[in-house]
Design a protein around this motif. Structure first.
Motif, PDB file in Angstrom:
ATOM      1  N   GLN A   1       0.842  -1.209   0.000  1.00 41.77           N
ATOM      2  CA  GLN A   1       0.000   0.000   0.000  1.00 41.77           C
ATOM      3  C   GLN A   1       0.875   1.257   0.000  1.00 41.77           C
ATOM      4  N   GLN A   2       1.917   1.271   0.825  1.00 43.78           N
ATOM      5  CA  GLN A   2       2.824   2.422   0.862  1.00 43.78           C
ATOM      6  C   GLN A   2       3.542   2.600  -0.471  1.00 43.78           C
ATOM      7  N   LEU A   3       4.041   1.504  -1.037  1.00 47.66           N
ATOM      8  CA  LEU A   3       4.737   1.588  -2.331  1.00 47.66           C
ATOM      9  C   LEU A   3       3.790   2.083  -3.426  1.00 47.66           C
ATOM     10  N   MET A   4       2.552   1.632  -3.413  1.00 44.73           N
ATOM     11  CA  MET A   4       1.592   2.092  -4.423  1.00 44.73           C
ATOM     12  C   MET A   4       1.316   3.586  -4.254  1.00 44.73           C
ATOM     13  N   GLY A   5       1.255   4.058  -3.003  1.00 42.29           N
ATOM     14  CA  GLY A   5       1.087   5.485  -2.756  1.00 42.29           C
ATOM     15  C   GLY A   5       2.254   6.285  -3.317  1.00 42.29           C
ATOM     16  N   GLU A   6       3.482   5.782  -3.094  1.00 44.70           N
ATOM     17  CA  GLU A   6       4.672   6.442  -3.646  1.00 44.70           C
ATOM     18  C   GLU A   6       4.613   6.480  -5.169  1.00 44.70           C
ATOM     19  N   ALA A   7       4.264   5.351  -5.769  1.00 48.21           N
ATOM     20  CA  ALA A   7       4.211   5.271  -7.234  1.00 48.21           C
ATOM     21  C   ALA A   7       3.166   6.231  -7.803  1.00 48.21           C
ATOM     22  N   LEU A   8       2.008   6.283  -7.163  1.00 46.32           N
ATOM     23  CA  LEU A   8       0.958   7.194  -7.648  1.00 46.32           C
ATOM     24  C   LEU A   8       1.392   8.646  -7.502  1.00 46.32           C
ATOM     25  N   ASN A   9       2.053   8.978  -6.394  1.00 47.11           N
ATOM     26  CA  ASN A   9       2.520  10.354  -6.216  1.00 47.11           C
ATOM     27  C   ASN A   9       3.566  10.738  -7.263  1.00 47.11           C
ATOM     28  N   LEU A  10       4.450   9.792  -7.637  1.00 48.04           N
ATOM     29  CA  LEU A  10       5.411  10.063  -8.710  1.00 48.04           C
ATOM     30  C   LEU A  10       4.683  10.315 -10.030  1.00 48.04           C
ATOM     31  N   LEU A  11       3.651   9.536 -10.294  1.00 50.88           N
ATOM     32  CA  LEU A  11       2.858   9.726 -11.511  1.00 50.88           C
ATOM     33  C   LEU A  11       2.152  11.084 -11.486  1.00 50.88           C
ATOM     34  N   PHE A  12       1.563  11.434 -10.337  1.00 51.71           N
ATOM     35  CA  PHE A  12       0.883  12.732 -10.217  1.00 51.71           C
ATOM     36  C   PHE A  12       1.874  13.877 -10.448  1.00 51.71           C
TER      37      PHE A  12
ATOM     38  N   ARG B   1       0.335  17.307 -11.025  1.00 45.22           N
ATOM     39  CA  ARG B   1      -0.852  17.208 -10.162  1.00 45.22           C
ATOM     40  C   ARG B   1      -0.399  17.125  -8.713  1.00 45.22           C
ATOM     41  N   ALA B   2      -1.299  17.432  -7.802  1.00 49.76           N
ATOM     42  CA  ALA B   2      -0.985  17.359  -6.370  1.00 49.76           C
ATOM     43  C   ALA B   2      -0.692  15.913  -5.975  1.00 49.76           C
ATOM     44  N   GLU B   3       0.337  15.735  -5.163  1.00 51.61           N
ATOM     45  CA  GLU B   3       0.710  14.400  -4.678  1.00 51.61           C
ATOM     46  C   GLU B   3      -0.148  14.080  -3.455  1.00 51.61           C
ATOM     47  N   ILE B   4      -1.301  13.472  -3.686  1.00 49.53           N
ATOM     48  CA  ILE B   4      -2.308  13.299  -2.634  1.00 49.53           C
ATOM     49  C   ILE B   4      -2.442  11.870  -2.117  1.00 49.53           C
ATOM     50  N   ALA B   5      -1.703  10.924  -2.679  1.00 46.60           N
ATOM     51  CA  ALA B   5      -1.813   9.535  -2.227  1.00 46.60           C
ATOM     52  C   ALA B   5      -1.087   9.370  -0.892  1.00 46.60           C
ATOM     53  N   PRO B   6      -1.754   8.804   0.117  1.00 46.78           N
ATOM     54  CA  PRO B   6      -1.087   8.628   1.406  1.00 46.78           C
ATOM     55  C   PRO B   6       0.020   7.573   1.310  1.00 46.78           C
ATOM     56  N   THR B   7       1.119   7.803   2.030  1.00 50.03           N
ATOM     57  CA  THR B   7       2.252   6.873   2.004  1.00 50.03           C
ATOM     58  C   THR B   7       2.665   6.404   3.391  1.00 50.03           C
ATOM     59  N   GLU B   8       1.955   6.835   4.427  1.00 48.45           N
ATOM     60  CA  GLU B   8       2.298   6.407   5.777  1.00 48.45           C
ATOM     61  C   GLU B   8       1.711   5.025   6.066  1.00 48.45           C
ATOM     62  N   ARG B   9       2.343   4.337   6.991  1.00 51.94           N
ATOM     63  CA  ARG B   9       1.878   3.000   7.391  1.00 51.94           C
ATOM     64  C   ARG B   9       0.627   3.151   8.241  1.00 51.94           C
TER      65      ARG B   9
END
Length: 104
Positions: free
Chosen positions: A79-90, A95-103
């Motif tokens: 879940q954290q890695l997917m948040g990081e990946a989505l934020n890189l894409l944003f 776009r705003a980096e809005i995907a949460p990356t905390e555990r």
């Protein structure tokens, strides 16, 4: 070559379970108050998933395996890695980096 399939008309369906909620009251056309029936609580209800939406995609099994290996190596959740990946894409698309990356 076409494959003959059985018609779906003979399939029995069961109703979908929905979570229980407090009975709602509404006013009938005659002016009296009517109570809606209670909804049953779903066994799959997860409060931690409230106000969240699932995002899914299909990839070859080796993609999943590699993602899980990275998660273990980095001591992070998928879940954290997917948040990081989505934020890189944003960020790439300004776009705003809005995907949460905390555990959780």
């Amino acid at each position: 070559m076409s494959v003959k399939r059985k018609p779906l008309s003979g399939i029995q369906t069961r109703p979908i379970e929905t979570p229980k909620a407090a009975p709602e009251q509404s006013e009938s056309p005659t002016g009296s108050t009517v109570q809606s029936p209670e909804r049953p609580v779903s066994q799959h209800h997860r409060p931690s998933r409230a106000d969240k939406a699932q995002i899914a995609a299909f990839f070859p099994p080796e993609v999943r395996k590699q993602l899980k290996l990275i998660a273990v190596e980095q001591d992070k959740t998928v879940q954290q890695l997917m948040g990081e990946a989505l934020n890189l894409l944003f960020a790439q698309y300004q776009r705003a980096e809005i995907a949460p990356t905390e555990r959780r």
